[in-house]
Write a protein that holds these residues in place. Structure first.
Motif, short mmCIF file in Angstrom:
data_model
loop_
_atom_site.label_atom_id
_atom_site.label_comp_id
_atom_site.label_asym_id
_atom_site.label_seq_id
_atom_site.Cartn_x
_atom_site.Cartn_y
_atom_site.Cartn_z
N ARG A 29 0.83 -1.21 0.00
CA ARG A 29 0.00 0.00 0.00
C ARG A 29 0.86 1.26 0.00
O ARG A 29 0.56 2.22 -0.70
CB ARG A 29 -0.97 -0.01 1.19
CG ARG A 29 -2.17 -0.92 0.96
CD ARG A 29 -3.25 -0.72 2.00
NE ARG A 29 -2.78 -0.88 3.37
CZ ARG A 29 -2.61 -2.04 3.98
NH1 ARG A 29 -2.88 -3.15 3.34
NH2 ARG A 29 -2.18 -2.09 5.22
N LEU A 30 1.94 1.27 0.79
CA LEU A 30 2.83 2.44 0.80
C LEU A 30 3.45 2.69 -0.57
O LEU A 30 3.47 3.82 -1.06
CB LEU A 30 3.96 2.23 1.82
CG LEU A 30 3.66 2.56 3.26
CD1 LEU A 30 4.85 2.16 4.15
CD2 LEU A 30 3.39 4.04 3.43
N VAL A 31 3.97 1.64 -1.16
CA VAL A 31 4.63 1.77 -2.46
C VAL A 31 3.64 2.19 -3.53
O VAL A 31 3.90 3.08 -4.35
CB VAL A 31 5.35 0.45 -2.84
CG1 VAL A 31 5.79 0.45 -4.28
CG2 VAL A 31 6.53 0.22 -1.90
N LEU A 32 2.45 1.58 -3.53
CA LEU A 32 1.45 1.92 -4.53
C LEU A 32 0.89 3.33 -4.32
O LEU A 32 0.64 4.05 -5.28
CB LEU A 32 0.33 0.89 -4.55
CG LEU A 32 0.76 -0.48 -5.08
CD1 LEU A 32 -0.37 -1.49 -4.91
CD2 LEU A 32 1.20 -0.40 -6.53
N ALA A 33 0.73 3.73 -3.07
CA ALA A 33 0.26 5.10 -2.79
C ALA A 33 1.28 6.12 -3.30
O ALA A 33 0.92 7.13 -3.91
CB ALA A 33 0.01 5.28 -1.30
N ARG A 34 2.56 5.83 -3.07
CA ARG A 34 3.61 6.74 -3.55
C ARG A 34 3.61 6.77 -5.09
O ARG A 34 3.70 7.83 -5.70
CB ARG A 34 4.97 6.31 -3.05
CG ARG A 34 6.08 7.27 -3.44
CD ARG A 34 7.39 6.90 -2.75
NE ARG A 34 8.38 7.93 -2.88
CZ ARG A 34 9.18 8.07 -3.94
NH1 ARG A 34 9.08 7.24 -4.96
NH2 ARG A 34 10.07 9.03 -3.98
N ALA A 35 3.49 5.61 -5.70
CA ALA A 35 3.46 5.55 -7.17
C ALA A 35 2.25 6.29 -7.72
O ALA A 35 2.35 6.98 -8.73
CB ALA A 35 3.46 4.10 -7.63
#
Length: 169
Positions: A135-141
């Motif tokens: 979720r963190l990585v996808l939110a940043r992306a």
């Protein structure tokens, strides 16, 4: 298999990839493969790594095999698969139909690299549940415009917007 599993972390995923577990990279899964994966995922990551690299691992697995030999392998594998399906809570990513990319690096290594790039400490990332890291990585992306995340709750709004676009064109 008689052990309670902890939340699946980035570290667990990395360990299972590095030891070549067919439960994460695909292939034929045997009882020993399932037992090793359960051993890894029943402990926090630092303890998992210590047990995997322990010189007594094979002896412990033999004793454990004897204790669980009456359990149905198929039922235990089904439990594993259900548990794994519950671990990732990342939303779907919308992509163009027909375009597929083969990842050059395994997904957990990408998660680790991206979380480190965000500014998290390695120990934090390794113990982080995989769903949180995703979720963190996808939110940043998403905030950088690299991906568009799909939320099923937004489907009605999405359909309405598409209808409005069609009317306006």
């Amino acid at each position: 298999m008689g052990l309670r599993l902890v939340p699946y972390s980035v570290g667990h995923s990395l360990v299972l990839h590095r030891i070549g577990s067919p439960l994460v990279i695909g292939g034929h899964v045997g009882r020993a493969d399932l037992m090793t994966a359960v051993l890894v995922c029943s402990q926090p990551i630092k303890e998992s790594m210590a047990s995997i690299y322990s010189p007594f691992r094979n002896l412990a697995l033999k004793v454990w095999t004897w204790k669980v030999k009456r359990l149905s392998f198929e039922a235990e594998l089904d439990k594993w698969n259900e548990w794994m399906a519950d671990q990732s809570t990342a939303p779907e990513i919308l992509s163009k139909p027909g375009i597929s990319k083969q990842l050059a690096m395994p997904w957990p290594e990408r998660m680790l690299a991206c979380c480190l790039e965000i500014g998290l400490q390695e120990d934090t990332v390794l113990s982080m549940p995989i769903g949180d890291a995703e979720r963190l990585v996808l939110a940043r992306a998403e905030t950088h415009g690299d991906v568009e995340l799909w939320n099923p709750k937004d489907e009605a709004l999405w359909r309405w917007m598409k209808q409005q676009e069609a009317i306006n064109n």
